[in-house]
Design an enzyme around this catalytic site. Sequence first.
Site, PDB file in Angstrom:
ATOM      1  N   GLY A   1       0.904  -1.254   0.083  1.00 21.31           N
ATOM      2  CA  GLY A   1      -0.111  -0.171  -0.001  1.00 21.31           C
ATOM      3  C   GLY A   1       0.754   1.414   0.109  1.00 21.31           C
ATOM      4  N   CYS A   2       1.936   1.077   0.856  1.00 22.12           N
ATOM      5  CA  CYS A   2       2.905   2.435   0.815  1.00 22.12           C
ATOM      6  C   CYS A   2       3.434   2.593  -0.331  1.00 22.12           C
ATOM      7  CB  CYS A   2       3.874   2.377   2.179  1.00 22.12           C
ATOM      8  SG  CYS A   2       2.704   2.204   3.638  1.00 22.12           S
ATOM      9  N   THR A   3       3.920   1.569  -1.343  1.00 19.83           N
ATOM     10  CA  THR A   3       4.630   1.647  -2.535  1.00 19.83           C
ATOM     11  C   THR A   3       3.652   2.330  -3.278  1.00 19.83           C
ATOM     12  OG1 THR A   3       6.114  -0.262  -1.751  1.00 19.83           O
ATOM     13  CG2 THR A   3       5.752   0.230  -4.125  1.00 19.83           C
TER      14      THR A   3
ATOM     15  N   GLY B   1       3.238   6.004  -2.645  1.00 20.40           N
ATOM     16  CA  GLY B   1       4.133   6.887  -2.884  1.00 20.40           C
ATOM     17  C   GLY B   1       4.352   7.159  -4.422  1.00 20.40           C
TER      18      GLY B   1
END
Length: 158
Positions: A44-46, A49
Amino acid sequence: MTVSIGEPVPDFTATATGDTPLSLSDLRGRQVVVYFYPKASTPGCTTEGGDFRDRKDAFEAANTVIVGVSRDGIRAQENFKAKQDFNFPLLSDKDETVCRLFDVIKLKKLYGKEHLGIERSTFLIDADGKLAREWRGVKVKGHADEVLEAARALHAGQ
């Protein structure tokens, strides 16, 4: 003390990728998107970003700087930024100073166990350093576009 809409955001300094200190006051005169994500190099963070990375030129056109923040150490942030080709700084907030200022440390459940972690959240600070918008409990899909629209509207109104 935590931030409130319409109020000045207290200055903070944290170590950014490139192993340099970054202070909010360094960015005065530009709008700032500060987005908090739970952990570097997770799916999710990838995605989140990458969505901000892919819209950086559009944010720049709206006089807006992007800054990502998590509790990861600076080495993890450097690796995450390099691997994903992020074109904006990531801040290491291991001591949670910035996280607590924005009140994003929340009790979360993972596999039935409770722990304190970062609630995915985004904040838009105006060029004068006041908090203009906030998004808490963010769902990644479509989020960067929503923030971009808010940054454009804020910039157009100045």
